[in-house]
Design a protein around this motif. Structure first.
Motif, PDB file in Angstrom:
ATOM      1  N   GLU A  32       0.825  -1.207   0.000  1.00  0.00           N
ATOM      2  CA  GLU A  32       0.000   0.000   0.000  1.00  0.00           C
ATOM      3  C   GLU A  32       0.859   1.256   0.000  1.00  0.00           C
ATOM      4  OE1 GLU A  32      -3.340   2.554   0.052  1.00  0.00           O
ATOM      5  OE2 GLU A  32      -2.994   0.527  -0.668  1.00  0.00           O
ATOM      6  N   ARG A  35       1.987   1.758  -3.517  1.00  0.00           N
ATOM      7  CA  ARG A  35       0.849   2.222  -4.329  1.00  0.00           C
ATOM      8  C   ARG A  35       0.589   3.702  -4.105  1.00  0.00           C
ATOM      9  NH1 ARG A  35      -4.190   3.643  -4.554  1.00  0.00           N
ATOM     10  NH2 ARG A  35      -4.449   3.697  -2.315  1.00  0.00           N
ATOM     11  N   PHE A  39       0.814   6.749  -6.884  1.00  0.00           N
ATOM     12  CA  PHE A  39      -0.346   7.593  -7.182  1.00  0.00           C
ATOM     13  C   PHE A  39      -0.033   9.062  -6.892  1.00  0.00           C
ATOM     14  CE2 PHE A  39      -2.590   3.811  -7.960  1.00  0.00           C
ATOM     15  CZ  PHE A  39      -3.836   4.115  -8.495  1.00  0.00           C
ATOM     16  N   ASP A  63      -0.565   5.670 -16.378  1.00  0.00           N
ATOM     17  CA  ASP A  63      -1.592   4.884 -15.702  1.00  0.00           C
ATOM     18  C   ASP A  63      -1.034   4.453 -14.352  1.00  0.00           C
ATOM     19  OD1 ASP A  63      -3.389   3.023 -14.740  1.00  0.00           O
ATOM     20  OD2 ASP A  63      -3.352   1.756 -16.533  1.00  0.00           O
ATOM     21  N   PRO A  64      -1.505   5.047 -13.250  1.00  0.00           N
ATOM     22  CA  PRO A  64      -0.934   4.718 -11.948  1.00  0.00           C
ATOM     23  C   PRO A  64      -1.141   3.257 -11.541  1.00  0.00           C
ATOM     24  CG  PRO A  64      -2.839   6.153 -11.699  1.00  0.00           C
ATOM     25  CD  PRO A  64      -2.550   6.058 -13.157  1.00  0.00           C
ATOM     26  N   GLN A  65      -2.233   2.648 -11.977  1.00  0.00           N
ATOM     27  CA  GLN A  65      -2.455   1.239 -11.650  1.00  0.00           C
ATOM     28  C   GLN A  65      -1.436   0.353 -12.357  1.00  0.00           C
ATOM     29  OE1 GLN A  65      -6.598   0.586 -12.494  1.00  0.00           O
ATOM     30  NE2 GLN A  65      -7.245   1.590 -10.613  1.00  0.00           N
ATOM     31  N   ALA A  66      -1.169   0.638 -13.622  1.00  0.00           N
ATOM     32  CA  ALA A  66      -0.168  -0.132 -14.368  1.00  0.00           C
ATOM     33  C   ALA A  66       1.222   0.097 -13.777  1.00  0.00           C
ATOM     34  CB  ALA A  66      -0.194   0.247 -15.845  1.00  0.00           C
ATOM     35  N   GLN A  67       1.517   1.343 -13.394  1.00  0.00           N
ATOM     36  CA  GLN A  67       2.806   1.643 -12.785  1.00  0.00           C
ATOM     37  C   GLN A  67       2.963   0.921 -11.451  1.00  0.00           C
ATOM     38  OE1 GLN A  67       5.425   3.549 -13.974  1.00  0.00           O
ATOM     39  NE2 GLN A  67       4.330   3.618 -15.896  1.00  0.00           N
ATOM     40  N   THR A  68       1.882   0.832 -10.682  1.00  0.00           N
ATOM     41  CA  THR A  68       1.927   0.115  -9.409  1.00  0.00           C
ATOM     42  C   THR A  68       2.206  -1.360  -9.640  1.00  0.00           C
ATOM     43  OG1 THR A  68       0.433   1.693  -8.351  1.00  0.00           O
ATOM     44  CG2 THR A  68       0.626  -0.477  -7.329  1.00  0.00           C
ATOM     45  N   ARG A  69       1.510  -1.957 -10.600  1.00  0.00           N
ATOM     46  CA  ARG A  69       1.754  -3.383 -10.910  1.00  0.00           C
ATOM     47  C   ARG A  69       3.206  -3.603 -11.318  1.00  0.00           C
ATOM     48  NH1 ARG A  69      -3.332  -2.728 -13.220  1.00  0.00           N
ATOM     49  NH2 ARG A  69      -2.464  -2.490 -15.298  1.00  0.00           N
TER      50      ARG A  69
END
Length: 115
Positions: A32, A35, A39, A63-69
């Motif tokens: 978290e 993440r 973000f 894309d923050p979700q793609a970067q997090t992954r």
């Protein structure tokens, strides 16, 4: 509410000045924390090469979700280490104590391609 200081380092000896982020919780899982850092970077449009987020290609959006992954995958393959104070965190689901002013160091071991 407290503040966490993020610092980026490399095995070649480079060290960023660091930047702070407000965290309401006193404990968070490493997953978290990563993440939220990503973000925040995307929201502030500060996706510099020394950070976890890679800049968008020619005017595209990050894309923050793609970067997090991508960052979580890089952590899983030892692309970088995370130190909280003087302790290495090795599990993404480990709960980390975050007292006021905690320094979280991201030590990049290799170039983070894709994350």
């Amino acid at each position: 509410m407290g503040s966490v200081m993020f610092v980026d380092e490399t095995t070649a000896g480079g060290r960023s000045e660091g930047w702070g982020m407000e965290i309401a919780e006193e404990r968070l899982a490493l997953r978290e924390l990563i993440r939220r850092r990503i973000f925040q970077e995307v929201a502030e449009s500060e996706a510099a090469a020394s950070r976890l987020v890679r800049p968008a290609q020619e005017g595209g959006r990050v894309d923050p979700q793609a970067q997090t992954r991508a960052a979580l995958a890089a952590f899983g393959r030892n692309g970088f280490l995370v130190l909280v104070g003087d302790r290495q965190i090795t599990d993404l689901d480990e709960q980390i104590d975050l007292p006021l002013g905690t320094e979280v160091t991201f030590l990049k071991l290799v170039a983070l391609v894709g994350g």
